[in-house]
Scaffold this motif. Sequence first.
Motif, PDB file in Angstrom:
ATOM      1  N   GLU A 125       0.844  -1.205   0.000  1.00 19.57           N
ATOM      2  CA  GLU A 125       0.000   0.000   0.000  1.00 19.57           C
ATOM      3  C   GLU A 125       0.880   1.256   0.000  1.00 19.57           C
ATOM      4  N   LYS A 126       1.912   1.215   0.846  1.00 24.53           N
ATOM      5  CA  LYS A 126       2.830   2.361   0.931  1.00 24.53           C
ATOM      6  C   LYS A 126       3.475   2.641  -0.424  1.00 24.53           C
ATOM      7  N   LYS A 152       2.026   2.164  -3.195  1.00 29.25           N
ATOM      8  CA  LYS A 152       0.919   2.463  -4.122  1.00 29.25           C
ATOM      9  C   LYS A 152       0.616   1.302  -5.070  1.00 29.25           C
ATOM     10  N   GLU A 162      -2.033  -1.351  -5.447  1.00 31.10           N
ATOM     11  CA  GLU A 162      -3.377  -1.686  -4.974  1.00 31.10           C
ATOM     12  C   GLU A 162      -3.763  -3.076  -5.487  1.00 31.10           C
ATOM     13  N   LYS A 208      -7.864  -9.483  -1.008  1.00 31.33           N
ATOM     14  CA  LYS A 208      -6.875 -10.046  -0.075  1.00 31.33           C
ATOM     15  C   LYS A 208      -7.539 -11.234   0.614  1.00 31.33           C
TER      16      LYS A 208
END
Length: 385
Positions: free
Chosen positions: A197-198, A200, A202, A206
């Motif tokens: 996520e950090k 970016k 996506e 999950k």
Amino acid sequence: MSKPESEKLLQWVEIDRFALTHNIRQFRRLIGKKRKFLATVKANAYGHGMLEVSQTAVAAGADWLGVQSLEEGILLREKEFTSPVLVLGHVPFEGLKEAVAHELRLTVYNFETLERLAQACRELRKKANLHLKIETGTYRQGITEEDVLSFARKAREFPELVLEGISSHFANIEDTTDHSYAQYQLDTFKRILGMLEKNKIEIPLKHMSCSASAILFPDTYFDMVRAGISMYGLWPSKETFLSCRLQNREPLLLKPVLSWKTRVAQVKKVPRRAFIGYGCTYRTSRETILAVVPVGYYDGYDRRLSNSSYVLVKGKRAPLRGRVCMDFILADVTDIPGVEVEEEVVLLGKDGEESITANDLASLVGTINYEIVTRINPLIPRILI
Ligand SMILES: Cc1ncc(COP(=O)(O)O)c(C=O)c1O
């Protein structure tokens, strides 16, 4: 196959559609409406019959189907199942094109797969949906934490590849009431999700949860739950049941889905002190009535059940005498009056007040209920009732 047709069969497996639907609804109640429920129908639906189970599971609200192999996935597509199908197992490079052609979602964990998959997509002018499998401590399939970022970046270089899902699998959730290792795996998975996520990246779906984690730990649900054994009405283990109790939670009401039946091939009187079957491992201590039952280890009836298991006839227990043969077992029906040729025999399931469960057979041979049901020969007809 309908019930009257089953009368011609030597042996058959009955699949209780209501039990299966009931179990799926129990999971739906647990996980809520928004999350996806993946019915794990791999390994011939744990021996229950992949097509029969998938049909009922989809009707009962399963959103996804999970298979092990390319062949299982293709079979679902050939039978016109349109649900998303995730291949959980390994697809050989040479099979990737067919997987894409059949719109199967793939579990990926090898860099080599990415190039080849993209090539297959270009040839077919199609896209492929990938589910990255993350190594969190099971050391089966999986991308290590160090490789995840470069793997995801590499996958994104190919416009044909869609990062649809990211998953992992627990190693030690059924076998224990100490779930610290499962917690460690969950923390690892969450840390990796955070890192993506950090950066970016996506990935919408999950998923990590199997039956035991779905029953015990809501924080393993994420976007999709992949349940197998408990969808079939079996507890993953005694420890899972106990853990549920220790959490002061009412255990799920699970209904076993499968019964395995056959019919008596011959009834015979055997004198006192006669040896029964191969190896003469059993000797009668009285005049005995034996039912010859046409099922053996070829059918998945474990040879280690020799002289130790029982079958149900007329709602009563008939103990096995002698060894399990390749195609026959011999049951003592001396105390069950009136047994005739073609009498129904229950190998697994209920008969009146009596029952013999996959757990019973598993403890007799020192294995788990998963193995007992999955090893029932796939050639034996499965009948939806
Ligand atoms: C990757 C994966 N997901 C989900 C499952 C379902 O597990 P269970 O049958 O314990 O629910 C399995 C079963 O082996 C699996 O291998």
